[in-house]
Design a protein around this motif. Structure first.
Motif, PDB file in Angstrom:
ATOM      1  N   THR A   5    -101.559 -88.802 -15.888  1.00 41.77           N
ATOM      2  CA  THR A   5    -101.843 -90.681 -16.382  1.00 41.77           C
ATOM      3  C   THR A   5    -100.934 -91.157 -17.807  1.00 41.77           C
ATOM      4  OG1 THR A   5    -103.560 -90.985 -16.496  1.00 41.77           O
ATOM      5  CG2 THR A   5    -102.938 -91.293 -14.224  1.00 41.77           C
ATOM      6  N   ARG A   6    -101.225 -89.826 -18.874  1.00 40.35           N
ATOM      7  CA  ARG A   6    -101.242 -90.185 -20.144  1.00 40.35           C
ATOM      8  C   ARG A   6     -99.312 -90.460 -20.029  1.00 40.35           C
ATOM      9  NH1 ARG A   6     -99.909 -87.253 -24.214  1.00 40.35           N
ATOM     10  NH2 ARG A   6    -100.491 -88.141 -26.084  1.00 40.35           N
ATOM     11  N   THR A   7     -99.333 -89.144 -19.774  1.00 37.38           N
ATOM     12  CA  THR A   7     -97.867 -88.724 -20.024  1.00 37.38           C
ATOM     13  C   THR A   7     -96.313 -90.000 -19.618  1.00 37.38           C
ATOM     14  OG1 THR A   7     -98.397 -86.451 -19.699  1.00 37.38           O
ATOM     15  CG2 THR A   7     -96.128 -87.013 -19.185  1.00 37.38           C
ATOM     16  N   ALA A  14     -92.393 -95.967 -23.565  1.00 35.11           N
ATOM     17  CA  ALA A  14     -91.218 -96.015 -24.800  1.00 35.11           C
ATOM     18  C   ALA A  14     -89.737 -96.083 -23.575  1.00 35.11           C
ATOM     19  CB  ALA A  14     -91.568 -94.269 -25.018  1.00 35.11           C
ATOM     20  N   GLY A  15     -90.073 -95.937 -22.414  1.00 36.21           N
ATOM     21  CA  GLY A  15     -88.587 -95.783 -21.383  1.00 36.21           C
ATOM     22  C   GLY A  15     -88.367 -97.602 -21.686  1.00 36.21           C
ATOM     23  N   GLY A  16     -89.603 -98.471 -21.661  1.00 38.17           N
ATOM     24  CA  GLY A  16     -89.095 -99.678 -21.234  1.00 38.17           C
ATOM     25  C   GLY A  16     -88.654-100.695 -22.768  1.00 38.17           C
ATOM     26  N   ILE A  52     -91.903 -92.518 -30.859  1.00 38.36           N
ATOM     27  CA  ILE A  52     -93.255 -92.393 -31.458  1.00 38.36           C
ATOM     28  C   ILE A  52     -93.057 -91.845 -29.197  1.00 38.36           C
ATOM     29  CG2 ILE A  52     -95.463 -93.075 -30.908  1.00 38.36           C
ATOM     30  CD1 ILE A  52     -94.700 -95.727 -33.051  1.00 38.36           C
ATOM     31  N   GLY A  53     -93.143 -92.156 -28.246  1.00 39.01           N
ATOM     32  CA  GLY A  53     -93.418 -91.902 -28.002  1.00 39.01           C
ATOM     33  C   GLY A  53     -91.918 -90.773 -27.225  1.00 39.01           C
TER      34      GLY A  53
END
Length: 162
Positions: A5-7, A14-16, A52-53
């Motif tokens: 779930t962290r990933t 990050a995709g957002g 960062i992602g």
């Protein structure tokens, strides 16, 4: 299939930010809507959140791995704050920046200003809404979406391993 779930949270957050950036570039380069100074400033934290992602996906253990989602949340909150300021300028709740309301003519002489060959550049005003959907401007949507992304980053932080 992603079971961690962290990933998943990091990819989503990050995709957002990447999707928001791509949308902004599409409005600019495909839609012909030039960004104002505040619009440009709102892009930088999204770019930072994407980086960062990527780093958070590579570093999955240790104190740095736990800290990175907090940095992502901070980036999302930074762009939301700039967006909130921008919404206030658009709604005339407060004054905008001089770079959003005046031309970039500092350092030019009177002769330069009268010379048609000197490119002064058009000023895109921060206090004018160029596009809106459902009565909400692009800056307003950035505030809403970035706040949601910050919550996803915090969720990733909570799921990070020490």
């Amino acid at each position: 299939m992603i079971t961690d779930t962290r990933t998943f949270s990091i990819l989503l957050a990050a995709g957002g930010s990447l999707a928001i950036l791509l949308g902004a570039f599409a409005f600019q380069y495909l839609g012909g809507l030039a960004p104002c100074q505040l619009c440009l400033w709102q892009r930088w934290p999204h770019a930072a959140a994407v980086l960062i992602g990527l780093l958070a996906l590579l570093v999955t253990r240790g104190p740095i791995a736990r800290f990175l989602p907090l940095l992502g949340a901070l980036a999302a909150l930074a762009t939301a704050a700039i967006g909130a300021f921008h919404v206030g300028v658009e709604q005339k709740w407060w004054e905008g920046l001089a770079s959003c309301t005046a031309g970039s003519i500092s350092g030019l002489s009177t002769a330069d200003l009268l010379n048609p060959d000197v490119n002064v550049g058009a000023v895109v005003r921060c206090d004018e809404i160029a596009w809106q959907m459902l009565g909400i401007s692009m800056a307003g949507w950035n505030v809403i979406l970035s706040a949601l992304l910050a919550m996803i980053w915090v969720s990733a932080y909570r799921r990070s391993r020490a």
